[in-house]
Structures are given as C-alpha cells and as structure tokens.
Design a protein around this motif. Structure first.
Motif: not given
Length: 778
Positions: A403, A406, A473, A545-547, A549-551, A581, A584-585
């Motif tokens: 984390k 990132n 976000t 997105y990849f690391n 996961q805050i879409n 994305i 995934a949703d």
C-alpha cells in the motif's frame, strides 16, 4: 575334595574379577591409543537391548562408558535440545496463531535457539565419533537430524535421517526416523515423495503416537490444498491416537483455527477443550485469546471486551502475551467505529511494545483509518510505511508495504502533474508523537501541564470528526454522509464556448513581434507537456484500477482521457479499461457498448481486435498505417531542415485516401510549413482555407480562423503564386530587427515584415491545445 572346592572358589572369584575389570567387551578390536575414532560396530548387535544390559552387567568398562556417555554428552545434548524446542514451540504457537498457512512453515529461528541446536549437534557428533557401541548412539543420530531440521537446514537433516535408516535398522527409533524423513522431504518440496512415505508408514507402524503424527502431517498437507474437510477428519484421528494431553491440546488448537475459517460456531468449544487439556502456559493464553476473537467476530463485543481486559490484567507480567490482548481490544473499538478509543489503544500498543508484530499491525490499522475513513492518503502512507519497517515479517506489514508503494507512486505522479517536487514522508507518525508527549506528561512525578489530545479529524468541542480532503475518489463520504471534495480536474473541457478572446491574433503585428520565436518554442513545449500529462493521467487510472482497486477514481481519470486526450491509441486503451471496470461491476450492457465503440472509432488497432475477440467477431489483419508513416517521414524531413521535401511527402498522402479524421492534420501541417518554414503566405492561406471549408469543426480549423479573418482575402485573389518573397537585398534591413531574423517584402503592399528563421521543430498542435492546457492547470 577340599582342593577341588578351593579350585572352584578360585575359578569363580577369578571369573568375577575378570568380568568386573575395566575392560570393555566390543564387537571389534580397539587400538591402544585413546580418543581415536572408533570403527563401526555391528549395530544389529549393539542396538539390541538384551545385549546392552548383558555387557553393562558383565563388563565394568561398558558400564562406565555408557554412564559417562550419558552424563557427559547425551544428557547435556538432550537438555539443550529440549530447551531449544521449548523456545521454538512458543514461537511456533504464536506464529500459526494468526494464520493457518504458517502450519507448514517453521518460524524464523533466533540466534539463541540456533546456538542450542548447534550444541546438540556438537555433543551428538562426539558420541558418533567415540561412543558408537553405546545404547545412546541411535538417539544421538536422531537428535542431530532433528536439530538440523528445526534449524531449517533440510539437506543436512535429510542426509542424517537417510544415514540412520541405512545403518540402524535394528533401532527402536526406526519408525520415528522414517516419519522425520517424510517431513523433511515435504520441506524440500518433494511433497509427493513425503506423502507416499507417510502412507506406507501408516500401514506398517503399530505405534499410536507415530500414527498420530502421521495424521497430523497429512492434515497439514490437506490444508495446503485448501481441503478443509479432509484436514478436519485427519486432525480428529490424530487427536484420538495420542495419549499425551499436551500434544492433544496443541492439535485441538489447530483444529479450532480450521473451524474458525469454515464453521465459526464450533471453534469456541474446541478452544475450551484446549484450555482443559494443556499444561502449556503460552498455549492456554492463545486458546483464551482465540476464544475471545471468535466471541467478538460473532457480534458479542461486550463479552469479548470484558474477557480481553481480564487477560490484559492477568498477564501484565508477561508483556509478550499481554500485548496481544491489548491489540485485540483496539480492534474491537475499531470494528465498532469508536475510532478515538481505537486510535488511543493502537498508540499505546506502539509505544508500550515497540518493534513487535502487534506494533506493526497497529500501524497498519492506523493507515487503514486514514485511507478509508478520512481519505487522507498522505498520512495513510506514513503509517503503512511504519508498519512495513517495524516488523517486516508480519503478514499485515507485507500488505502495508504494498500500500505504501502504491501511495508513493500516487504522490510521485501528482507531483509530476503539478510540476513540483514530491514531499518527503515523515519518519514518524506526527499524531502519535503528540500523543506520546502528552502521555509522558501524565506520568507520576511529571510537572508538565496535562494536555487534552484531539485525535486526527476530531476538533476540540465539536463532538465529531472533520472531513479531510479526499485526494482521489468520487464516492468517498465523510462521516456526515456528504461527498468529500474531489480532485480539482476540469469536467468539461469542450470548446462550445468558443475561443478565448486572447486567442485572436493581429497577424501582421504578430509577424513583426520579435518574440515570435519564443512563442513557437512554447507551443512545442506545451504540446509535449500535454501529452505527458495525459500519459500521467493514464498511469493514475492504472494505479487506481490494478493496484488500489478504487474503481471510481479510475473511472474519473479514464473518462477524462476519453473526452480530452489527443492520442487515439490512449483513448482506445482508456475505453477498454473502462469496459473492464463495468465488467467487474456486472454491467454487461455498458461493457459491450464500449467494446463496439472502440471497434467503430479505432478499428485498425490491437485494442479493437481484442474487443472483436471478446465479442466473437472476426479479427482483421492490422497493417501498418501508411498515412501515419508518411506523416512521420515528413516530420523527419522537417527536422532535417528539408521543408520542401516535407511538403512533397505530405501531398503524397492524399493519394493514399486517408481517413477523414487524419486529413485535417495534413492540411494544417502543409499550411504551417508554408507559413513558418517556406514563407509562402498565399500557399499557407490556401491550405488553411481548405481546412476551414472541409473540416470546419475540427480543432485544427478552429485554430486558423483568427489568421484567415485578419488577412484580407482579396489581396490574394489575383496575385501571382507565392507573392511573398524573401528579400535577397541584404541592404534592406529594418532598424529594429533582431539579428538572424528574416526580412521579407510583401509585393502587394510593399510592407517590410520581420520573421524569425525557419522553425525546424516538429509542428506544434493548434492553439486549441493551449486552451486545454490552461483548463487542465486550473
């Protein structure tokens, strides 16, 4: 007769004295010198218990050697081994306490434990060298092998166990040696070989303790395969076969951990059985601790909290145990969202138990609080970094390092976007250090005035937490339920409002402006900056997105790229990632719509072909874009100061029938070269006019409107081709001209116009990109 009796008595006492001298009976000849390594005896004879009892009784030397070997070597080796194993067992219990995956791993061996095992190996080796025919020889070989195994030196352990099995077949420890060899094979990643040995031994051995150990090993193998049902069945059999209560308690503890993963309702009862069976102080504590964890995980927070507080008081003289109870108390407050109490308890754990696993895990939860509750990535990164540094072998510390990396990348990208230097992270948590000082001031004997500590986000007297700015976000909420401020990026960068007033150019005045060269250079720089900024936006989208996961943040950047980027390939990739994305949703309609959009807008790309594959459409053979190649060749000639050749190559592109979306760029490039490099203004106007007429809505056409409006069209209607000529008469010079600039004369107006030398840089983007740059930097 009397003489015969005397003879018998003499013979009897002679036999006694002969038998009870200091000579030893051996199965080999002994050299005269002492401390010489003895040859191998007949182990089938020397390891026979009846033989050992006989020679000890009959020969004083054997009796003395066995006695000396035991007290001088074997007893000390066995004692050192038991001490080392006691320490290792405590570390083992605490390591597999939080995570079942550690069951097939031995925790790192401390230097103190290694020293004890090495002592075992040293003493055992002396027995192997000088006391081969004693009853302790096979025990010594096995102790050496087990010491290597527990120090994780598996190759040496494997060699020692195989040596035992090849020579000491008569030993009563033979089955145990086979079991240990199987364990070693598994550690050496020869799992199939190890499992085969275990199952063969299970079918042959009559020793219930060996059977118990075999079933435990098989259960651990099942756990590594995530076969929990088989693991439970095998552990249950392992528990049933053993008669050792402590061994039974240890196996029950592991069984409780398994149930906590698949059937938490049964776990508490298993831990109760552990407490009833064990005499191990540490194991009893961890059983109580896990029972309390199960209690709060089933929603009984108050009961668990009461039990943990009792444990914290009871084990106050054992900080290595107490710290775990204190940490779980903090976790309960965290789960119940009582963040002020949770943070205070985490701070206490970090201060009271520095450098420990619970301190590292406390830093991790502080990082989680800042990240998820406050949206404060900077302070989250500080705590995640501290977690990874405090106790690197912790599972949460490893996650904290990921984390931190990132967030470190996030702030690096943000610094590049703002063209600033990234701020360094503090080495300590500032809020924790404030709390430490206040806590020190509260200690008895301190004369410092007590201060009230306001936890991060809590304002004095407010009764609540203030919202920090969320760095990235679009859906992060503060405690009030209101959205936290989003990153300051423009959401609408369209040109519907038209050009800004300051983009209207007085063409002739600009031509005379001695700063024209600087403006052109700035155009090129801005173009490069814009491309770099969109590249950074794309990297941010990938990071979220990849690391992370805050879409929602990833979608924000991707949509911005799709709407505003100047690179078609990057737009295609951004659209594809956005489709992933939505996938995934579970928004399949939007996902498919984006795939078709990519195919329509960017048909000759690898991304489009991937979309065709996903949709089950026929793939196309993607060939090189000849138009783009020709354009790049033209730009290459321009950089070589060959503008004439550049225009020839650009005109050849028309014969390639390029897509309409590429023609505006070709017209613009031709007009720009005629204007800035060849100084043929009328030819420049020709291509600018074609651009305006054929593609009036393109950004290229919009950029030349000002030029065409300023220049009087009627001046060129009847003029001969290329009426603007470079003056060859060097005597004609403007008084205020800049050295190196070109002086040209308009043959229609006879005006002298000063222009800088031909620009050999790549053609800058239209003025529209400057507008976008300004918007981006707002």
């Amino acid at each position: 007769m009397k003489i015969f009796r005397l003879f018998l008595i003499s013979a009897f006492f002679g036999l006694i004295f002969y038998s009870c001298n200091h000579l030893s009976y051996r199965t080999y000849e002994v050299p005269d010198s002492e401390l010489v390594e003895t040859p191998d005896p007949d182990y089938n004879t020397t390891l026979n218990e009846d033989y050992e009892y006989f020679v000890e009784y009959m020969f004083m030397g054997n009796r003395s050697e066995n006695f000396g070997t035991y007290f001088n070597k074997f007893f000390s080796a066995e004692e050192a081994y038991e001490e080392a194993m006691k320490e290792l067992e405590s570390a083992f219990i605490s390591s597999y306490n939080p995570k079942l995956d550690s069951l097939d791993q031995i925790p790192p061996v401390s230097s103190g434990i290694k020293e004890k095992f090495n002592k075992v190996i040293e003493l055992g080796s002396k027995i192997l060298q000088y006391n081969k025919d004693t009853r302790y020889f096979d025990d010594a070989v096995l102790l050496i092998g087990k010491s290597y195994y527990n120090m994780q030196e598996y190759l040496q352990a494997e060699r020692k166990f195989e040596e035992f099995l090849s020579k000491l077949t008569a030993s009563s420890l033979y089955d145990e040696a086979i079991l240990l060899l199987a364990r070693t094979k598994i550690k050496l990643r020869k799992k199939q070989d190890g499992e085969t040995i275990l199952r063969n031994l299970l079918a042959k051995t009559e020793n219930n303790e060996i059977k118990s150990s075999i079933y435990e090993e098989l259960a651990i193998l099942s756990l590594t395969k995530k076969d929990f049902t088989a693991a439970i069945e095998q552990f249950t059999k392992s528990i049933d076969f053993t008669s050792d209560k402590d061994n039974k308690a240890r196996k029950l503890f592991i069984l409780g951990k398994i149930y906590s993963l698949i059937d938490i309702s049964k776990a508490a009862g298993i831990y109760e059985r552990v407490i009833d069976n064990t005499s191990n102080f540490d194991l009893e504590f961890y059983a109580k601790l896990n029972k309390a964890i199960i209690t709060y995980k089933t929603g009984k927070y108050d009961i668990a909290l009461e039990e943990l507080e009792k444990m914290s008081r009871k084990y106050r003289d054992y900080p290595e145990l107490k710290q775990n109870a204190d940490f779980e108390i903090a976790n309960i407050y965290f789960i119940k969202r009582k963040f002020d109490k949770a943070l205070e308890k985490y701070y206490d754990v970090i201060i009271d138990y520095p450098g420990t696993k619970v301190a590292a895990d406390s830093y991790y939860y502080l990082g989680s609080y800042y990240e998820k509750e406050k949206g404060d990535y900077f302070n989250a990164a500080i705590n995640y970094k501290k977690s990874s540094e405090t106790f690197p072998s912790s599972e949460l510390a490893a996650e904290g390092l990921k984390k931190f990396n990132n967030f470190d990348k996030y702030f690096t990208l943000k610094a590049e976007l703002s063209d600033t230097t990234k701020a360094d992270f503090p080495t300590e948590n500032p809020e924790l250090e404030k709390y430490r000082k206040i806590r020190e001031a509260k200690k008895p004997g301190s004369e410092r005035k007590e201060q009230e500590f306001n936890f991060p986000g809590k304002e004095k007297g407010s009764g609540g937490f203030r919202n920090f700015i969320a760095f990235d976000t679009t859906e992060n909420k503060g405690e009030s339920g209101e959205p936290i401020q989003e990153i300051n990026l423009p959401k609408d960068t369209s040109l519907k409002a038209g050009l800004r007033k300051d983009t209207v150019i007085d063409w002739e005045q600009r031509a005379r402006d001695s700063l024209l060269a600087i403006e052109r250079a700035e155009d090129s720089i801005r173009t490069a900056k814009i491309d770099k900024r969109f590249l950074l936006f794309f990297e941010l989208a990938e990071l979220f997105y990849f690391n992370m996961q805050i879409n929602d943040s990833a979608k924000y950047y991707l949509n911005y790229i799709i709407e505003n980027d100047i690179s078609d390939l990057r737009k295609a990739r951004a659209t594809f990632m956005l489709a992933l994305i939505y996938k995934a949703d579970n928004m399949s309609e939007k996902e498919e719509s984006l795939y078709r959009q990519i195919i329509e807008k960017y048909p000759a790309t690898d991304v489009a072909n991937e979309c065709r594959r996903i949709l089950g459409l026929e793939l196309i053979d993607i060939k090189e874009d000849k138009t783009e190649i020709a354009y790049n060749n033209a730009m290459s000639e321009l950089t070589k100061n060959n503008p004439e050749r550049a225009t020839e190559l650009l005109k050849e592109i028309f014969a390639l029938n390029p897509d309409n979306e590429k023609l505006p760029k070709i017209y613009y490039a031709l007009g720009w070269i005629y204007e800035n490099n060849l100084n043929k203004l009328d030819s420049s106007v020709k291509y600018y006019k074609l651009l305006k007429e054929k593609f009036p809505s393109s950004v290229y056409a919009i950029s030349v409107i000002a030029k065409l409006d300023i220049i009087a069209p009627e001046k060129f209607e009847n003029a001969p081709g290329d009426s603007l000529k470079v003056m060859r008469d060097t005597s004609v010079v403007k008084k205020d001209s800049i050295p190196g600039n070109q002086i040209i004369e308009d043959e229609l107006t006879k005006d002298l116009i000063e222009l800088p030398p031909g620009d050999t840089l790549m053609i800058p983007l239209p003025q529209d990109t400057i507008i976008r740059q300004n918007l981006i930097e707002q």
